[in-house]
Design a protein around this motif. Structure first.
Motif, short mmCIF file in Angstrom:
data_model
loop_
_atom_site.label_atom_id
_atom_site.label_comp_id
_atom_site.label_asym_id
_atom_site.label_seq_id
_atom_site.Cartn_x
_atom_site.Cartn_y
_atom_site.Cartn_z
N ARG A 71 -12.90 16.68 25.55
CA ARG A 71 -13.79 16.50 26.71
C ARG A 71 -13.90 15.03 27.08
NH1 ARG A 71 -19.91 16.76 25.30
NH2 ARG A 71 -19.21 14.80 24.40
N ASP A 72 -14.12 14.16 26.09
CA ASP A 72 -14.30 12.74 26.36
C ASP A 72 -13.02 12.11 26.90
OD1 ASP A 72 -16.88 13.12 25.51
OD2 ASP A 72 -16.65 12.05 23.61
N ARG A 73 -11.87 12.50 26.35
CA ARG A 73 -10.59 11.98 26.82
C ARG A 73 -10.34 12.42 28.27
NH1 ARG A 73 -7.44 13.38 22.69
NH2 ARG A 73 -6.73 15.32 23.64
N ALA A 74 -10.66 13.66 28.59
CA ALA A 74 -10.47 14.17 29.96
C ALA A 74 -11.37 13.44 30.94
CB ALA A 74 -10.74 15.67 30.00
N SER A 75 -12.57 13.10 30.51
CA SER A 75 -13.52 12.40 31.37
C SER A 75 -13.01 10.99 31.70
CB SER A 75 -14.88 12.32 30.67
OG SER A 75 -15.82 11.75 31.53
N ILE A 76 -12.42 10.33 30.71
CA ILE A 76 -11.84 8.99 30.93
C ILE A 76 -10.69 9.07 31.92
CG2 ILE A 76 -10.51 7.15 29.79
CD1 ILE A 76 -12.28 7.72 27.28
N ASP A 77 -9.90 10.14 31.81
CA ASP A 77 -8.74 10.34 32.70
C ASP A 77 -9.14 10.90 34.07
OD1 ASP A 77 -7.16 9.48 30.63
OD2 ASP A 77 -6.58 11.50 29.98
N GLU A 78 -10.44 10.99 34.33
CA GLU A 78 -10.99 11.51 35.59
C GLU A 78 -10.59 12.96 35.86
OE1 GLU A 78 -10.43 8.81 38.84
OE2 GLU A 78 -11.25 7.13 37.71
N LYS A 79 -10.46 13.73 34.77
CA LYS A 79 -10.19 15.17 34.88
C LYS A 79 -11.25 15.90 34.07
CE LYS A 79 -5.24 14.60 35.50
NZ LYS A 79 -3.91 14.84 34.95
N ALA A 80 -12.50 15.55 34.31
CA ALA A 80 -13.61 16.07 33.51
C ALA A 80 -13.73 17.59 33.62
CB ALA A 80 -14.91 15.42 33.95
N TYR A 81 -14.18 18.18 32.53
CA TYR A 81 -14.47 19.61 32.50
C TYR A 81 -15.91 19.83 32.93
CZ TYR A 81 -10.08 20.28 30.09
OH TYR A 81 -8.75 20.31 29.78
N ASP A 82 -16.12 20.90 33.68
CA ASP A 82 -17.48 21.26 34.11
C ASP A 82 -18.24 21.94 32.98
OD1 ASP A 82 -17.19 20.49 36.95
OD2 ASP A 82 -15.71 22.09 36.96
N ILE A 83 -17.53 22.70 32.17
CA ILE A 83 -18.15 23.47 31.09
C ILE A 83 -17.25 23.38 29.87
CG2 ILE A 83 -18.87 25.79 30.33
CD1 ILE A 83 -19.11 26.38 33.45
N CYS A 84 -17.86 23.13 28.71
CA CYS A 84 -17.11 23.10 27.44
C CYS A 84 -17.67 24.16 26.51
CB CYS A 84 -17.22 21.72 26.79
SG CYS A 84 -16.44 20.42 27.76
N ILE A 85 -16.76 24.95 25.94
CA ILE A 85 -17.14 26.08 25.09
C ILE A 85 -16.29 26.09 23.83
CG2 ILE A 85 -17.13 28.62 24.96
CD1 ILE A 85 -17.80 28.70 27.89
N CYS A 86 -16.93 26.40 22.71
CA CYS A 86 -16.21 26.58 21.45
C CYS A 86 -16.47 28.00 20.96
CB CYS A 86 -16.71 25.61 20.39
SG CYS A 86 -16.38 23.89 20.75
N LEU A 87 -15.40 28.73 20.63
CA LEU A 87 -15.52 30.08 20.11
C LEU A 87 -15.37 30.04 18.59
CD1 LEU A 87 -13.33 32.10 22.63
CD2 LEU A 87 -15.75 31.49 22.80
N VAL A 88 -16.40 30.50 17.89
CA VAL A 88 -16.37 30.49 16.42
C VAL A 88 -16.89 31.81 15.86
CG1 VAL A 88 -16.63 27.97 16.29
CG2 VAL A 88 -18.65 29.43 16.21
#
Length: 198
Positions: A71-88
């Motif tokens: 998520r943080d790397r995508a935000s730096i690259d200006e391709k931010a995610y609107d929603i982040c989900i982890c399935l466990v």
């Protein structure tokens, strides 16, 4: 009266941009295959989410940490995610409570399946809520032709996803991300709601 300029449609509705959803999974086969197949099915039915599935194959804490990193790397690259989900899964993970806290602190949604993800898959074909062991769940999903050796069946019944959501909500009326429900339970309807724009 104003005349529309040539080549432009008058009163054309603007398209809403598709929400970008990052899904990081503990499982390396079944869960990513399911998420990708569900995304194809829902998009064919009009949903507009863009879903990226990343399998990690570690304990829940490592799954959440990997999600934060992506998520943080995508935000730096200006391709931010609107929603982040982890399935466990619950599945004997001592780190699950800490993973739930970290996910909550980072605004990451953490749908938990109890005992494991196959409980959710089962509800695509039957409305039964008996608690089963890991091996019993594996045998049941194989018997129904849903999963064979951790590979999702090519004809998986994605069209039953809304019925599965109803069963999951009956199994756990307090269903929410970051919460461990009774055995069996799954908070997968959280992801389905995001994918369908609810």
């Amino acid at each position: 009266m104003a005349v529309p300029k040539p080549g432009r449609r008058a009163n054309r509705p603007k398209r809403q941009p598709a929400r970008r959803i990052l899904v990081v999974t503990e499982g390396t086969r079944t869960e990513p295959q399911y998420v990708e197949g569900l995304n194809r099915y829902l998009r064919s039915a009009g949903a507009t989410a863009v879903v990226k599935s990343i399998p990690v194959g570690k304990d829940p804490m490592e799954v959440v940490q990997k999600c934060i990193e992506i998520r943080d790397r995508a935000s730096i690259d200006e391709k931010a995610y609107d929603i982040c989900i982890c399935l466990v899964d619950v599945d004997r993970h001592a780190a699950l409570p800490a993973a739930c806290r970290l996910a909550g602190n980072e605004s990451i949604h953490l749908p938990v399946s109890n005992l494991k993800f196959e409980a959710w898959l089962r509800w695509h074909v039957e409305d039964k809520r008996s608690a089963l062991s890991t091996s019993q769940l594996d045998a049941l999903t194989a018997k129904h032709g849903l999963v064979i050796k951790k590979i999702l069946a090519p004809n998986f019944p994605f069209d039953a996803v809304h019925n599965a959501c109803e069963i999951a909500r009956r199994a756990d009326p307090q269903l929410a991300a970051g919460r461990v429900g009774p055995d069996p339970s799954s908070a997968m309807p959280v992801l389905v709601d995001f994918m369908t724009g609810r």
